[in-house]
Write an enzyme that holds these catalytic residues in place. Structure first.
Site, PDB file in Angstrom:
ATOM      1  N   ILE A 182       0.795  -1.139   0.038  1.00 34.53           N
ATOM      2  CA  ILE A 182       0.108  -0.226   0.037  1.00 34.53           C
ATOM      3  C   ILE A 182       1.168   1.209   0.035  1.00 34.53           C
ATOM      4  O   ILE A 182       1.748   1.520   0.900  1.00 34.53           O
ATOM      5  CB  ILE A 182      -0.880   0.020   1.133  1.00 34.53           C
ATOM      6  CG1 ILE A 182      -1.634  -1.214   1.376  1.00 34.53           C
ATOM      7  CG2 ILE A 182      -1.770   1.080   1.370  1.00 34.53           C
ATOM      8  CD1 ILE A 182      -2.517  -1.233   2.369  1.00 34.53           C
ATOM      9  N   THR A 183       0.744   2.011  -1.136  1.00 35.04           N
ATOM     10  CA  THR A 183       1.667   3.345  -0.942  1.00 35.04           C
ATOM     11  C   THR A 183       0.916   4.146  -0.234  1.00 35.04           C
ATOM     12  O   THR A 183      -0.469   4.278  -0.057  1.00 35.04           O
ATOM     13  CB  THR A 183       1.790   3.978  -2.491  1.00 35.04           C
ATOM     14  OG1 THR A 183       0.473   4.369  -2.962  1.00 35.04           O
ATOM     15  CG2 THR A 183       2.318   2.953  -3.316  1.00 35.04           C
ATOM     16  N   GLY A 184       1.692   5.231   0.455  1.00 35.21           N
ATOM     17  CA  GLY A 184       1.133   6.101   1.476  1.00 35.21           C
ATOM     18  C   GLY A 184       0.140   5.592   2.554  1.00 35.21           C
ATOM     19  O   GLY A 184      -0.633   6.426   2.925  1.00 35.21           O
ATOM     20  N   ALA A 185       0.821   4.682   3.202  1.00 36.79           N
ATOM     21  CA  ALA A 185       0.056   3.991   4.321  1.00 36.79           C
ATOM     22  C   ALA A 185       0.336   4.485   5.481  1.00 36.79           C
ATOM     23  O   ALA A 185       0.146   3.800   6.789  1.00 36.79           O
ATOM     24  CB  ALA A 185       0.536   2.556   4.156  1.00 36.79           C
TER      25      ALA A 185
ATOM     26  N   SER B 224      -0.668   7.585   6.646  1.00 32.91           N
ATOM     27  CA  SER B 224      -1.727   8.275   7.345  1.00 32.91           C
ATOM     28  C   SER B 224      -3.013   7.950   6.611  1.00 32.91           C
ATOM     29  O   SER B 224      -3.074   7.387   5.334  1.00 32.91           O
ATOM     30  CB  SER B 224      -1.394   9.835   7.223  1.00 32.91           C
ATOM     31  OG  SER B 224      -1.372  10.184   5.678  1.00 32.91           O
TER      32      SER B 224
ATOM     33  N   TYR C 160      -4.599  18.267  -9.239  1.00 30.86           N
ATOM     34  CA  TYR C 160      -5.085  16.934  -8.493  1.00 30.86           C
ATOM     35  C   TYR C 160      -6.276  16.309  -8.952  1.00 30.86           C
ATOM     36  O   TYR C 160      -6.118  15.175  -9.334  1.00 30.86           O
ATOM     37  CB  TYR C 160      -5.593  17.561  -6.926  1.00 30.86           C
ATOM     38  CG  TYR C 160      -5.865  16.557  -6.046  1.00 30.86           C
ATOM     39  CD1 TYR C 160      -5.087  15.379  -5.317  1.00 30.86           C
ATOM     40  CD2 TYR C 160      -7.166  16.164  -6.233  1.00 30.86           C
ATOM     41  CE1 TYR C 160      -5.873  14.346  -4.694  1.00 30.86           C
ATOM     42  CE2 TYR C 160      -7.777  15.056  -5.476  1.00 30.86           C
ATOM     43  CZ  TYR C 160      -7.075  14.319  -4.596  1.00 30.86           C
ATOM     44  OH  TYR C 160      -7.633  13.257  -3.808  1.00 30.86           O
TER      45      TYR C 160
END
Ligand code: NDP
Ligand code: PMR
Length: 399
Positions: A91-94, A96, A274
């Protein structure tokens, strides 16, 4: 001072209930964002109720860390039932928000080992500890999506770890709504599209090979999308709207030098960048599906997890926005979900046996039941998906 959420939106705004409805938004302003003209949006969502027969057919689960040489399904259980080894999910960016909540939800089942692919090692370790994720259920590995070298290094490190790859979740993102000027990744791409789309594009293209090697019964590649990239919704009609145009900025490399930093070649706008990046995420999922689903059996999916108004995603927004946004979403749009609930939703897309359909953009209704949602015209444009894919592979050095 008491907060009066009802005063945050103009009375001219009528929000849709479930199902098909037309939304009309008159000139209004919210947190510094102003609207011109009436916005019309068609909401169509065919609710598909999904059963949660979680793992009934696989029986007991056994832990295993180096599974490359061990088959996913063993026959060792004493009751004669086949057992499934622990799944291995990146999981990327896990560190937060949604990623952390998903890591927690999966780790708690005891059926998953979560590789937390994060740019800040210490923050990720602390986050895992404070979320109560136990040591044997996670590994932190360094990944900075704003550097293609780091992406390649991560893939090497992951391979050296000897773990199988059963599911990849592309979750990390940055949102820079107040930036006046573009900032750039290590390779000089505008930071939002560079991180949210191009970093993940390279990562998932490289790791496809590893997913293919997995013998896990259901292999999945999940890319987190969003409602705000879909202009067939009210949220997607809040200016600035996503629009990739003819992709002239992307083909120029998003450098902001000789070409624009924006995909459509226009003036820099952090909020639009974004939303554009989320359109790229959803198009990439579909192009993966078209190219590889039949051949590999991998499930490719995207999702809108709900409005998780309290996460770090809004850290660059003005303080007033961060203060008003959660009650606005809770009481006015009713689109709010807690981090915990959003984590359960993404965990379903990772592991629920009823969510194996490929090429789907999942959403959840008011009763938290998943359904296959409709993407906007642009986010489901097959020709655009192909062109974004081809331009992206040139930019990340794959073509
Ligand atoms: P958070 O800011 O809480 O999480 C984003 C994560 O991405 C953080 O862990 C952050 O790391 C990481 N990250 C940012 N840049 C990089 C980078 N260069 N390399 C590696 N990791 C990076 O936001 P959310 O949890 O809200 O967002 C998660 C996903 O959910 C995103 O894809 C977002 O688009 C999507 N989403 C969110 C919604 C919401 O309402 N919040 C709604 C719809 C979709 P660090 O901790 O180091 O900053
Ligand atoms: Mg939005 C049903 C209505 C709905 C939903 C589900 C969202 C989700 N938003 C809705 C409506 C509105 N928003 C309306 C009517 C307004 C104007 C009053 C509005 C405004 C707004 C702003 C200024 N909303 C925002 C912002 C942001 O800066 C957030 C954003 O666009 O980030 C990219 C945002 C969001 N609204 C959402 C969701 C999920 C977001 C977070 C964006 C995302 O991660 O995609």
């Amino acid at each position: 001072m008491a907060l009066q959420p009802a005063s945050l939106v103009s009375p001219a705004l009528s929000l849709p209930k479930e199902g098909k409805s037309t939304v009309c938004l008159k000139d209004s302003s919210f947190f510094g964002i102003s609207f011109s003209d009436h916005l019309k949006s068609e909401f169509s969502s065919s609710a598909l109720r999904c059963k949660r027969e979680f793992n009934h057919h696989v029986g007991a689960i056994r832990a295993q860390t180096t599974a490359t040489t061990t088959p996913a399904v063993n026959k060792a259980a004493p009751d004669g039932k086949k057992t499934l080894r622990k799944g291995s999910v990146v999981i990327t960016g896990a560190s937060s928000g949604l990623g952390l909540a998903t890591a927690k939800a999966l780790a708690e089942t005891g059926k998953w080992h979560v590789i937390m692919a994060c740019r800040d090692f210490l923050k990720a370790e602390r986050a895992a500890k404070s979320a109560g994720i136990t040591k044997e259920n996670y590994t932190v590995m360094h990944l900075d999506l704003a550097s293609l070298d780091s992406v390649r290094q991560f893939v090497d490190n992951f391979r050296q770890s000897g773990r199988p790859l059963d599911v990849l979740v592309c979750n990390a993102a940055v949102y820079l709504p107040t930036a006046k000027e573009p900032t750039f990744t290590a390779e000089g791409f505008e930071l939002s599209v560079g991180t949210n789309h191009l970093g993940h594009f390279l990562l998932s293209r490289l790791l496809l090979e590893d997913l293919q090697k997995s013998d896990y019964p259901s292999k999945r590649l999940i890319i987190v999308g969003s409602i705000t990239g879909n202009t067939n919704t009210l949220a997607g009609n809040v200016p600035p709207k996503a629009n990739l145009g003819d992709l002239r900025g992307l083909s120029g490399g998003l450098t902001g030098l000789n070409s624009s930093a924006m995909i459509d070649g226009g003036e820099f706008d952090g909020a639009k960048a974004y939303k554009d990046s989320k359109v790229c995420n959803m198009l990439t999922m579909q192009e993966f599906h078209r190219r590889y689903h039949e051949e590999t059996g991998i499930t490719f999916a995207s999702l809108y997890p709900g409005c998780i108004a309290t996460t770090g995603l809004f850290r660059e927004h003005i303080p007033l926005f961060r203060w008003l946004f959660p009650p606005f979403q809770k009481y006015i749009t009713k689109g709010y979900v807690s981090e915990e609930e959003s984590g359960k939703r993404l965990a379903q897309v990772v592991s629920d046996p009823s969510l194996t359909k490929s090429g789907v953009y999942w959403s959840w209704n008011k009763n938290s039941a998943s359904f296959e949602n409709q993407l906007s015209q642009e986010a489901s444009d097959g020709e655009k998906a192909r062109r974004v894919w081809e331009l992206s592979e040139k930019l990340v050095g794959l073509a």
